[in-house]
Design an enzyme around this catalytic site. Structure first.
Site, short mmCIF file in Angstrom:
data_model
loop_
_atom_site.label_atom_id
_atom_site.label_comp_id
_atom_site.label_asym_id
_atom_site.label_seq_id
_atom_site.Cartn_x
_atom_site.Cartn_y
_atom_site.Cartn_z
N ASP A 344 -10.30 109.84 50.23
CA ASP A 344 -10.26 111.25 50.64
C ASP A 344 -9.33 112.02 49.70
OD1 ASP A 344 -10.97 113.25 52.91
OD2 ASP A 344 -8.80 113.47 52.58
N ASP A 361 -15.57 122.40 43.71
CA ASP A 361 -16.76 121.57 43.42
C ASP A 361 -16.55 120.75 42.16
OD1 ASP A 361 -17.94 122.62 45.64
OD2 ASP A 361 -19.22 124.04 44.55
N GLU A 388 -14.93 116.21 51.21
CA GLU A 388 -14.12 115.68 50.12
C GLU A 388 -13.87 114.18 50.29
OE1 GLU A 388 -11.26 117.37 53.22
OE2 GLU A 388 -13.25 117.81 52.40
#
Length: 474
Positions: A344, A361, A388
Site C-alpha cells: 500500500d 496516477d 493505491e
C-alpha cells in the site's frame, strides 16, 4: 490441414493418372508385340518356303546328272510349284563362272553373266554364307529382295549359285492388310542394319544402312524388348518393340508416343485443370478462414488482456488476481507454500491532494513497475488490488523468501523518491500451505492484517503475518 488434405488428394490423383499412363503404355507394348510377332511369322514362313525351294535345287544339282536329263524333265524335278507363287520371282542357276544355266521361267534362257553381283561374290568367297539376303534392288524389272544359296560340291568346291527373289508387292500387300496410325511405323532390318522395308514406305530409306545408330545396334543385339527414342528417319518419338529371332530379318514395330499418350494427355489436362482450380479454391478458402480465425483469436486475446489488465498501471487487475490465487491455492494442495505481499502506498491521499490526480496516477504506475520487477517467475503474479493497493502472489515461496522480495519492493520504491515523487510503501507479508479445508481468503486476510500492522508501526516497512518475524526498514 486443408492444405495437407488438398496435397494428399492431388497425390492420389497423380498416382491414378500415372497408373493409367502405365496401363496405356503396357497395352501399346502388347499390341506392338503381337503385331511384330504376326509380321515376323508371315515373313519367316514365306522366306522359309522359298528357301526350301532353293535348297531343293541345290540338292538336286548335286545328286542328278543334269547333263543327261532333258530340260523339261529337269525343270519339273528342280523347280517345284512353290517357286511359282504370286510373290516369288523365278529361280535361276548360275555356274561357278557366273553364267546363267537354268531359269525356272523358261527352258531356254538368254546368255548372261552375274559374276559381278554381290550375292555371287558372297557365296564364291564364303562357303558358310547359307541363305544370303541381298540388298533391295530392281531385279528382272521388279523391285525385289534377292535370295540365294551356294552350290558346293562334295569335295567342297564352289559349283555356282541358286538365286531367287521376293517381290516387294508381298510387303505392300502384307502391310496393306494392317491398320496403322499415321505416325506409327514398321521396319524390317537385315542383321547388318540395312533397312529392307519400312511402313510408311519411302524408297529413299529402303536399302539404307542404320548400323551406326546405337538404338539399331541395341535392337539387333537384344533377343526381344522395347525402347522409347526419337526416329533418325523422320524425327518422330516412338516406342519400338521387336522380336529378334534367329532369322536373318528383324521386325521392329514403332508406335508414336502421341498416339499412345494422346488421350491420356487430354485426360490429364482436364483433371489437372480441375484439380488446380479446386486446389486454388481450397487453399484460398483455407487462407481466408485462417486469417479470419487469427484475427478473431487476436481480438479475443486482446479482449482477454483488457479484461485482466489494469488500464492505469499495465499490470494484472483484481479479476486476474482472483483467478490466479484460486489456481495457485489448488496447486498448493501438494503441500507447497504460497506467499502473498499486500502493498500500500503511504500517504497517497495527501500526495494526490497536493499534486493532483494526474501526478497520483503517474505515481501508482511507478509503484506498479517496482512491484512487477519482483515478479521474476512465470507463476508470480503482480496485480493492482484496488486504489493505491497492490499485491504480489508468490507460489512455492516460503515466508523468508517472501520477506526478502518485500524488502526489495520497498527499497525500490524508496529509490524512486526525488522531488515530488518522494513516497514510500508499507508491505504486509503472509505465507500459508494451502489445504482443502481453507481458502484463498485466509491468505488475503493474513496479508491484509500484516499490512495493517505495518501501517500501525509507522509505515515504510514490511511486516509478516507472524509478528515475531516482522522486518522493519532501516
Amino acid at each position: 490441414m486443408s492444405v495437407l488434405a488438398t496435397l494428399a488428394f492431388m497425390t492420389i490423383c497423380a498416382s491414378v493418372l500415372l497408373d493409367i499412363r502405365s496401363g496405356k503404355e503396357e497395352l501399346a507394348r502388347q499390341s506392338s508385340e503381337n503385331l511384330a510377332a504376326t509380321i515376323d511369322a508371315d515373313l519367316s514362313r514365306n522366306i522359309e518356303i522359298y528357301d526350301l525351294s532353293l535348297r531343293n535345287v541345290v540338292n538336286n544339282m548335286l545328286e542328278l546328272d543334269t547333263q543327261h536329263i532333258s530340260l523339261p524333265i529337269l525343270h519339273l524335278i528342280l523347280f517345284d510349284h512353290a517357286a511359282t507363287a504370286k510373290y516369288y520371282g523365278p529361280i535361276r542357276v548360275f555356274d561357278a563362272d557366273g553364267n546363267l544355266k537354268l531359269d525356272s521361267s523358261t527352258l531356254h534362257p538368254a546368255q548372261e553373266n552375274r559374276a559381278d553381283e554381290e550375292y555371287f561374290k558372297v557365296h564364291r568367297d564364303n562357303r558358310d554364307a547359307g541363305l544370303y539376303i541381298g540388298d533391295p534392288s530392281v531385279y528382272r524389272n521388279t523391285f525385289a529382295v534377292v535370295l540365294s544359296r551356294r552350290i558346293t560340291g562334295y569335295d567342297g568346291k564352289f559349283l555356282g549359285v541358286v538365286v531367287g527373289s521376293l517381290r516387294y508387292s508381298y510387303f505392300h500387300d502384307l502391310f496393306g492388310k494392317l491398320t496403322f496410325n499415321p505416325e506409327d511405323s514398321v521396319t524390317i532390318f537385315r542383321r547388318d542394319g540395312v533397312v529392307m522395308m519400312r511402313q510408311p514406305f519411302d524408297i529413299a530409306v529402303i536399302g539404307k544402312s542404320l548400323s551406326d545408330s546405337g538404338t539399331v545396334r541395341h535392337i539387333l543385339e537384344t533377343p526381344s524388348g522395347s525402347t522409347k527414342t526419337r526416329s533418325e528417319i523422320d524425327s518422330i518419338e516412338r516406342m519400338y518393340v521387336w522380336r529378334n529371332s534367329e532369322r536373318p530379318l528383324v521386325v521392329v514395330v514403332g508406335k508414336s508416343l502421341d498416339s499412345i499418350y494422346g488421350t491420356w494427355w487430354t485426360q490429364t489436362l482436364i483433371i489437372g485443370g480441375l484439380m488446380f482450380v479446386l486446389s486454388i479454391f481450397a487453399i484460398g478458402t483455407t487462407l481466408f478462414l485462417t486469417r479470419e480465425i487469427s484475427r478473431r483469436a487476436a481480438a479475443e486475446k486482446r479482449l482477454s488482456q483488457l479484461a485482466t489488465t489494469d488500464a492505469l498501471t499495465g499490470i494484472d487487475n483484481r479479476r486476474r488476481f482472483d483467478e490466479r490465487i484460486l489456481d495457485e491455492w489448488r496447486r498448493g494442495w501438494q503441500k507447497l507454500p504460497l506467499s502473498l505481499l499486500m502493498i500500500d502506498a503511504d500517504h497517497f491521499k495527501a500526495f494526490n491532494d497536493l499534486f493532483g490526480h494526474q501526478a497520483g496516477d503517474q505515481l501508482l504506475a511507478r509503484i506498479a513497475a517496482c512491484v512487477a520487477e519482483s515478479a521474476k517467475r512465470p507463476a508470480d503474479c503482480a496485480a493492482r488490488y484496488g486504489g493505491e493497493e497492490f499485491v504480489l502472489l508468490l507460489p512455492n515461496t516460503d515466508l523468508a523468501g517472501a520477506l526478502k522480495l518485500a524488502e526489495e519492493v520497498r527499497d525500490r520504491v524508496v529509490r524512486l523518491s526525488a522531488d515530488k515523487w518522494a513516497t514510500t510503501v508499507s508491505v504486509g507479508v503472509a505465507c500459508l500451505v494451502p489445504d482443502m479445508a481453507g481458502s484463498p481468503k485466509d491468505l488475503i486476510e493474513a496479508a491484509d492484517k500484516a499490512l495493517y500492522e505495518a501501517k500501525e508501526q509507522g509505515r515504510n516497512r514490511c511486516v509478516a503475518s507472524d509478528a515475531e518475524r516482522a522486518t522493519e526498514a532501516a
